[in-house]
Enzyme design. Structure first.
Site, mmCIF file in Angstrom:
data_model
loop_
_atom_site.group_PDB
_atom_site.id
_atom_site.type_symbol
_atom_site.label_atom_id
_atom_site.label_comp_id
_atom_site.label_asym_id
_atom_site.label_seq_id
_atom_site.Cartn_x
_atom_site.Cartn_y
_atom_site.Cartn_z
ATOM 1 N N HIS A 91 -5.352 -4.314 -1.723
ATOM 2 C CA HIS A 91 -5.112 -3.215 -2.658
ATOM 3 C C HIS A 91 -5.021 -3.717 -4.099
ATOM 4 C CE1 HIS A 91 -4.660 0.347 -0.124
ATOM 5 N NE2 HIS A 91 -4.093 -0.435 0.769
ATOM 6 N N SER A 150 0.797 -1.225 0.000
ATOM 7 C CA SER A 150 0.000 0.000 0.000
ATOM 8 C C SER A 150 0.831 1.277 0.000
ATOM 9 C CB SER A 150 -0.941 0.008 1.202
ATOM 10 O OG SER A 150 -0.187 -0.086 2.395
ATOM 11 N N LYS A 209 -12.384 -1.542 0.219
ATOM 12 C CA LYS A 209 -11.615 -0.686 -0.685
ATOM 13 C C LYS A 209 -12.328 -0.631 -2.040
ATOM 14 C CE LYS A 209 -7.351 -0.686 1.857
ATOM 15 N NZ LYS A 209 -6.939 -1.752 2.796
HETATM 16 C C1 LIG Z 1 -6.805 -2.065 4.197
HETATM 17 C C2 LIG Z 1 -6.095 -3.319 4.427
HETATM 18 C C3 LIG Z 1 -6.533 -4.247 5.368
HETATM 19 C C4 LIG Z 1 -7.685 -3.976 6.285
HETATM 20 O O1 LIG Z 1 -8.888 -4.144 5.655
HETATM 21 P P1 LIG Z 1 -10.238 -3.881 6.479
HETATM 22 O O2 LIG Z 1 -11.259 -4.681 5.773
HETATM 23 O O3 LIG Z 1 -10.469 -2.411 6.434
HETATM 24 O O4 LIG Z 1 -9.993 -4.358 7.861
HETATM 25 C C5 LIG Z 1 -5.848 -5.435 5.484
HETATM 26 N N1 LIG Z 1 -4.769 -5.707 4.714
HETATM 27 C C6 LIG Z 1 -4.316 -4.830 3.811
HETATM 28 C C7 LIG Z 1 -3.124 -5.182 2.978
HETATM 29 C C8 LIG Z 1 -4.953 -3.608 3.641
HETATM 30 O O5 LIG Z 1 -4.480 -2.725 2.755
#
Ligand SMILES: *Cc1c(COP(=O)(O)O)cnc(C)c1O
Length: 414
Positions: free
Chosen positions: A217, A189, A248
């Site tokens: 991502h 990320s 996301k």
């Molecule tokens: C955003 C993210 C998470 C968390 O996801 P949520 O569903 O908001 O808990 C976990 N792993 C990665 C790699 C992320 O970018």
């Protein structure tokens, strides 16, 4: 009792964070999530219309009418809340439908929903691995994976970020274990780079290891049909465990999942604690997510547009004289190196009507402060042109255009 001394100790800790410049201040958005938003920063100040360049709304589905419509219908026919965990009375037909659709989309054997991907990562390792096993993780994996590994009884090891020779040496070292699990983010990320899944899968086959990826991502837009990094590298079916988020690209509400080998998913249903002891994903969110999967399974239009936007943004930032992290993902970090500069730059961008956030240590390594921009299929060309103008204007103000890293550091320090 919250004694005055304890209160003061916390106040001092918070004041120290502020003094070190690592105190996070929230901006308040007074609109649905989209390319154009209204925001208040600082809180209580006048609302301002800004272009959002920092959402994980990659496919622009967070406020898409079809998704909102499906969520409304879900609310009407399946209610607001379930007041139960999945295994007691929290499983509706739509939860099973969503799990089926995720399995199909990701090209796996089975899928289990979690309240979030953080919860999926917190539950999966403990549910699946034991003391005879080893988890070998990339050193830059997401915080939720780090936490999940801490909860598991298996041994822990790491390899240097994307260093395949180092990973190989660790796989050799752990040949005596029952299971070797390679653990990585599919797309990272902060830098927007991809794990080298082609090599990772080769190594996994050579050294009899399992592969785990977190594609939060990537799901929905990386790969020709947006299935994720495994599609991008041509290794669909060869990844044993995929975790990802609905928070996301897939509508951005909440929820996550573990998808992969049938028996692994079943182990999670039996043993993963965030699945067993936290409430089921709300019907309204499940209904929205089902609509998202239908939409992106039907057409690649949105991920194609995101790809075009990404290419445009990367090319034009580079042409304008910014240093960006190379790559192909819609995560485009604009490097400024100095922490204070990244904060000043972000504030000035905001004044120019562009909302993006400056990141610095400890979120990224020392001396690698940056503005992280993220593209969306919700962005039209006029958004990107206006955002570019703002970047160029602020870039000129701080004299960072067409400068080398060394020149910027010479001006501002690391
Ligand atoms: C955003 C993210 C998470 C968390 O996801 P949520 O569903 O908001 O808990 C976990 N792993 C990665 C790699 C992320 O970018």
């Amino acid at each position: 009792m919250f004694s005055p001394e304890i209160r003061q100790a916390f106040q001092q800790q918070l004041a120290e964070m502020q003094a070190q410049g690592i105190f996070k201040e929230e901006r308040v958005i007074c609109a649905p999530q989209d390319a154009d938003i209204e925001a208040e920063f600082p809180i209580g100040s006048e609302r301002r219309k800004v272009i959002n360049m920092c959402a994980n709304n990659y496919l622009g589905l967070s406020s898409h009418p079809e998704v909102v419509g499906a969520a409304h219908r879900g609310l009407d026919v399946r209610g607001y809340g379930m007041s139960s965990v999945r295994f007691i009375c929290g499983t509706q037909d739509i939860h099973k439908e969503l799990e089926r659709k995720l399995t199909e989309f990701l090209g796996t054997e089975d899928t289990i929903l979690f309240p979030s991907c953080m919860d999926a990562n917190a539950g999966v390792f403990e549910a699946v691995l034991n003391e005879q096993d080893v988890m070998i993780a990339d050193r830059l994996v997401h915080a939720s994976i780090v936490d999940g590994m801490r909860l598991a009884k298996a041994q822990q090891d790491t390899y240097k970020h994307s260093d395949m020779a180092h990973l190989e040496s660790k796989l050799k070292l752990h040949q005596d274990k029952r299971i070797r699990m390679i653990i990585t983010d599919g797309a990272f990320s902060m830098d927007g780079d991809l794990a080298r899944l082609d090599v990772i899968v080769e190594l996994a086959e050579k050294y009899n290891a399992m592969v785990f990826i977190d594609d939060s991502h990537a799901t929905g837009f990386i790969g020709k049909t947006g299935r994720g990094t495994h599609e991008h590298f041509g290794v669909v079916g060869k990844i044993d465990i995929i975790t990802t988020t609905l928070g996301k690209a897939l509508g951005g509400a909440s929820g996550g999942c573990v998808s992969g080998r049938r028996e692994i998913v079943e182990m999670c249903r039996q043993r993963a604690r965030p699945y067993l002891f936290s409430n089921t994903v709300a019907p309204v969110v499940v209904s929205g997510a089902v609509a998202v999967l239908d939409l992106i399974s039907k057409t690649t239009e949105r991920r194609d547009k995101l790809e075009r936007n990404t290419r445009w943004w990367r090319e034009h930032l580079t042409e304008a004289g910014f240093i960006i992290k190379p790559g192909e993902t819609p995560i485009v970090p604009v490097m400024l190196f100095n922490a204070k500069l990244s904060q000043d730059f972000a504030r000035d961008l905001y004044e120019e009507g562009v909302y993006a956030v400056g990141f610095f240590f400890p979120v990224v390594p020392k001396g690698q402060a940056r503005i992280r921009t993220q593209l969306s299929a919700a962005h039209e060309l006029h958004h990107l042109e206006k955002a570019l103008d703002a970047f160029v204007k602020v870039g000129k103000k701080y004299d960072v255009l067409h400068k080398t890293k060394q020149e910027i550091i010479a001006m501002y320090g690391e």
